[in-house]
Design a protein around this motif. Structure first.
Motif, PDB file in Angstrom:
ATOM      1  N   SER A  49       0.821  -1.208   0.000  1.00  0.00           N
ATOM      2  CA  SER A  49       0.000   0.000   0.000  1.00  0.00           C
ATOM      3  C   SER A  49       0.865   1.273   0.000  1.00  0.00           C
ATOM      4  CB  SER A  49      -0.919  -0.064   1.222  1.00  0.00           C
ATOM      5  OG  SER A  49      -1.537   1.133   1.462  1.00  0.00           O
ATOM      6  N   GLY A  50       1.721   1.394   0.995  1.00  0.00           N
ATOM      7  CA  GLY A  50       2.563   2.590   1.104  1.00  0.00           C
ATOM      8  C   GLY A  50       3.506   2.730  -0.070  1.00  0.00           C
ATOM      9  N   LEU A  51       4.151   1.630  -0.425  1.00  0.00           N
ATOM     10  CA  LEU A  51       5.129   1.649  -1.517  1.00  0.00           C
ATOM     11  C   LEU A  51       4.474   2.042  -2.847  1.00  0.00           C
ATOM     12  CD1 LEU A  51       7.895   0.970  -2.787  1.00  0.00           C
ATOM     13  CD2 LEU A  51       7.167  -1.421  -2.882  1.00  0.00           C
ATOM     14  N   THR A  52       3.305   1.476  -3.117  1.00  0.00           N
ATOM     15  CA  THR A  52       2.612   1.761  -4.378  1.00  0.00           C
ATOM     16  C   THR A  52       2.304   3.249  -4.490  1.00  0.00           C
ATOM     17  OG1 THR A  52       1.662  -0.440  -4.367  1.00  0.00           O
ATOM     18  CG2 THR A  52       0.562   1.191  -5.747  1.00  0.00           C
ATOM     19  N   VAL A  53       1.826   3.800  -3.382  1.00  0.00           N
ATOM     20  CA  VAL A  53       1.492   5.227  -3.360  1.00  0.00           C
ATOM     21  C   VAL A  53       2.754   6.075  -3.541  1.00  0.00           C
ATOM     22  CG1 VAL A  53       0.790   7.041  -1.758  1.00  0.00           C
ATOM     23  CG2 VAL A  53      -0.577   4.952  -1.942  1.00  0.00           C
ATOM     24  N   TYR A  54       3.803   5.708  -2.805  1.00  0.00           N
ATOM     25  CA  TYR A  54       5.059   6.481  -2.849  1.00  0.00           C
ATOM     26  C   TYR A  54       5.632   6.475  -4.265  1.00  0.00           C
ATOM     27  CZ  TYR A  54       9.881   7.761  -1.626  1.00  0.00           C
ATOM     28  OH  TYR A  54      11.112   8.360  -1.563  1.00  0.00           O
ATOM     29  N   PHE A  67       3.484  14.964   2.645  1.00  0.00           N
ATOM     30  CA  PHE A  67       4.897  14.986   3.013  1.00  0.00           C
ATOM     31  C   PHE A  67       5.770  15.389   1.823  1.00  0.00           C
ATOM     32  CE2 PHE A  67       8.927  13.049   4.347  1.00  0.00           C
ATOM     33  CZ  PHE A  67       8.950  13.385   5.700  1.00  0.00           C
ATOM     34  N   MET A  68       5.256  15.094   0.608  1.00  0.00           N
ATOM     35  CA  MET A  68       6.099  15.260  -0.581  1.00  0.00           C
ATOM     36  C   MET A  68       5.803  16.520  -1.380  1.00  0.00           C
ATOM     37  SD  MET A  68       5.988  11.300  -1.895  1.00  0.00           S
ATOM     38  CE  MET A  68       7.128  11.411  -3.268  1.00  0.00           C
ATOM     39  N   THR A  69       4.651  17.145  -1.146  1.00  0.00           N
ATOM     40  CA  THR A  69       4.291  18.293  -1.986  1.00  0.00           C
ATOM     41  C   THR A  69       3.474  19.314  -1.217  1.00  0.00           C
ATOM     42  OG1 THR A  69       3.093  19.004  -3.969  1.00  0.00           O
ATOM     43  CG2 THR A  69       2.237  17.061  -2.867  1.00  0.00           C
ATOM     44  N   LYS A  70       3.538  20.551  -1.718  1.00  0.00           N
ATOM     45  CA  LYS A  70       2.724  21.625  -1.125  1.00  0.00           C
ATOM     46  C   LYS A  70       1.335  21.676  -1.768  1.00  0.00           C
ATOM     47  CE  LYS A  70       6.305  24.975   0.148  1.00  0.00           C
ATOM     48  NZ  LYS A  70       7.566  24.498  -0.431  1.00  0.00           N
ATOM     49  N   ALA A  71       1.154  20.979  -2.886  1.00  0.00           N
ATOM     50  CA  ALA A  71      -0.142  21.033  -3.588  1.00  0.00           C
ATOM     51  C   ALA A  71      -1.268  20.578  -2.659  1.00  0.00           C
ATOM     52  CB  ALA A  71      -0.089  20.139  -4.825  1.00  0.00           C
ATOM     53  N   LYS A  72      -2.444  21.148  -2.851  1.00  0.00           N
ATOM     54  CA  LYS A  72      -3.614  20.767  -2.036  1.00  0.00           C
ATOM     55  C   LYS A  72      -4.248  19.512  -2.634  1.00  0.00           C
ATOM     56  CE  LYS A  72      -3.908  24.635   0.555  1.00  0.00           C
ATOM     57  NZ  LYS A  72      -3.491  24.611   1.945  1.00  0.00           N
ATOM     58  N   LEU A  73      -4.829  18.705  -1.750  1.00  0.00           N
ATOM     59  CA  LEU A  73      -5.360  17.410  -2.173  1.00  0.00           C
ATOM     60  C   LEU A  73      -6.887  17.418  -2.219  1.00  0.00           C
ATOM     61  CD1 LEU A  73      -3.171  15.075   0.078  1.00  0.00           C
ATOM     62  CD2 LEU A  73      -2.635  16.000  -2.190  1.00  0.00           C
ATOM     63  N   LEU A 112      11.008   4.700   1.635  1.00  0.00           N
ATOM     64  CA  LEU A 112       9.755   4.972   2.344  1.00  0.00           C
ATOM     65  C   LEU A 112       9.883   4.601   3.820  1.00  0.00           C
ATOM     66  CD1 LEU A 112       6.747   5.779   2.330  1.00  0.00           C
ATOM     67  CD2 LEU A 112       6.210   3.399   1.756  1.00  0.00           C
ATOM     68  N   VAL A 113      10.487   3.441   4.088  1.00  0.00           N
ATOM     69  CA  VAL A 113      10.660   3.016   5.485  1.00  0.00           C
ATOM     70  C   VAL A 113      11.491   4.064   6.241  1.00  0.00           C
ATOM     71  CG1 VAL A 113      11.736   1.273   6.971  1.00  0.00           C
ATOM     72  CG2 VAL A 113      10.342   0.562   5.017  1.00  0.00           C
ATOM     73  N   GLU A 114      12.537   4.587   5.591  1.00  0.00           N
ATOM     74  CA  GLU A 114      13.356   5.621   6.250  1.00  0.00           C
ATOM     75  C   GLU A 114      12.539   6.887   6.506  1.00  0.00           C
ATOM     76  OE1 GLU A 114      16.329   5.373   7.718  1.00  0.00           O
ATOM     77  OE2 GLU A 114      16.022   3.272   7.203  1.00  0.00           O
ATOM     78  N   LEU A 115      11.686   7.254   5.544  1.00  0.00           N
ATOM     79  CA  LEU A 115      10.856   8.457   5.736  1.00  0.00           C
ATOM     80  C   LEU A 115       9.923   8.273   6.929  1.00  0.00           C
ATOM     81  CD1 LEU A 115       9.837   9.449   2.058  1.00  0.00           C
ATOM     82  CD2 LEU A 115      11.535  10.530   3.538  1.00  0.00           C
ATOM     83  N   VAL A 116       9.355   7.070   7.054  1.00  0.00           N
ATOM     84  CA  VAL A 116       8.423   6.821   8.170  1.00  0.00           C
ATOM     85  C   VAL A 116       9.200   6.821   9.490  1.00  0.00           C
ATOM     86  CG1 VAL A 116       6.739   5.201   9.148  1.00  0.00           C
ATOM     87  CG2 VAL A 116       6.783   5.616   6.680  1.00  0.00           C
TER      88      VAL A 116
END
Ligand code: NAD
Length: 351
Positions: free
Chosen positions: A156-161, A196-202, A309-313
């Motif tokens: 899940s996390g990896l796919t999104v990242y 975490f990765m962008t300033k864009a609004k979601l 990703l694991v390091e970021l978490v």
């Protein structure tokens, strides 16, 4: 808990505990996430649209088969003496085992390897009390991360990242918009990872208002129900410059969601197709050129991305996806609940 017959309830089967040899490592499973892809595999095919299907058996996967590609576990035995120091340690298992010699592996697309041995989709996976990993390089230290969250990072996390990394996020500002379609296991994880990765609004979409409420709680800037008439008009209300959104991440992957995503992209925008719900899509071709749109397919992620990703978490990226645990024996309930759309976030099985 194994598939014995496609589409039928999983069955609890007992086998002798495997003995690792050579580079192999045997882990006792501590937790394993339940991904919607498990449902597609469980039914035995992917829907290609127009009455066509892609049977899982054409990949050489035949029952009895053990699902589960999001496991974390503790090493209990190893195939060679030089790995004995690993015994007793817990690891996240990167399940997307690749051959390293095919063209895809050589060009850095190991997740679409020609001869994969993916744990839980090609070889027996983590809906079990034990799992065999072919080499220690596929084990990632997740010290400091809750094991129930850690397991979800491997798919899940990896796919999104990986999907987000395919976008030019650094160039985006608060005036830009990203659309996330589907607020399930992947889509909810995408909210915190994207923030975490962008300033864009979601702008997050789902059919289910309860999931949209969770999306808002964990950080979505705007939410839109896909069940309303013309949801694209509602999306455009949240777009500041009238042009459209910078990118759309489709974590459902159906005709309707691709049509919606493409309809709200601004010039130069990107639609990232991730979800595997399936079907086929008819596309008007001139707008692709006139608007210089990009359509990208994204499939899980590489070992390096998983480690990143694991390091970021570990470093503070807080993924707030709700997680509920169920005992392994309740795997059928986990699958049924996900199929019925009543899972908020991720279910994690514990043996
Ligand atoms: P999930 O069931 O947890 O979430 C799916 C969400 O989509 C649900 O909240 C549901 O309400 C919502 N939804 C369904 N139809 C919708 C529509 N028309 N519009 C808006 N929302 C809608 O599933 P998940 O585990 O997050 O997986 C999502 C999809 O991604 C699955 O098809 C899965 O197989 C696929 N997947 C792909 C990859 C990849 O690498 N490409 C990796 C993992 C999962």
């Amino acid at each position: 808990m194994q598939i014995i017959e496609w589409g039928q309830p999983l069955q609890l089967r007992e086998y002798e505990t495997p003995r690792p040899s050579g580079d192999q490592i045997l882990l006792s499973v501590e937790a394993c996430g339940v991904c919607h892809s498990d449902l597609h595999i469980h039914q035995g095919f992917f829907d290609l649209g127009g009455g066509k299907t892609f049977p899982v058996s054409s990949r050489g996967v035949v029952p009895p088969f053990t699902l589960g590609h999001e496991p974390v576990g503790k090493v209990i035995s190893v195939g060679s003496k030089d790995q004995e120091h690993l015994i007793g340690k817990s690891f996240l298992i990167y399940p997307w085992i690749n051959c390293e010699v095919c063209q895809s592996c050589k060009v850095g697309m190991s997740q679409v390897c020609d001869a994969p041995k993916i744990i839980g989709t090609r070889v027996d996976g983590g809906y079990s009390d034990h799992v065999v990993v072919p080499h220690k390089k596929f084990l990632i230290d997740y010290t400091g991360i809750d094991p129930y969250l850690a397991c979800t990072l491997s798919c899940s996390g990896l796919t999104v990242y990986s999907a987000l990394k395919k976008l030019n996020l650094e160039s985006l500002t608060e005036a830009d918009r990203l659309v996330i379609i589907g607020a399930g296991g992947l889509g909810l994880a995408a909210i915190n990872i994207a923030k975490f990765m962008t300033k864009a609004k979601l702008i997050v979409l789902d059919l289910d208002d309860a999931k949209l409420e969770i999306a808002r709680d964990i950080g979505a800037d705007f939410t839109v129900s896909s069940s309303i008439d013309e949801p694209q008009n509602k999306i455009m209300e949240f777009v500041s410059d009238d042009n459209g959104v910078a990118a759309c991440l489709d974590f459902v992957g159906m005709n309707q969601t691709m049509a919606l995503g493409l309809s709200v992209l601004r010039k130069g925008g990107t639609h990232v197709h991730v979800g595997l719900h399936g079907g086929a899509h008819e596309l008007s071709l001139p707008p692709l050129s006139f608007k210089m749109l990009k359509i990208i397919g994204s499939y899980v992620g590489t070992l390096e991305e998983c480690k990143e990703l694991v390091e970021l978490v570990k470093g503070g990226l807080d993924i707030k996806v709700p997680i509920r645990t169920l005992p392994l024996e309740k795997a059928n309930q986990a699958i049924e609940d996900l199929r019925n759309g009543v899972v908020a976030g991720r279910t994690v099985l514990t043996p």
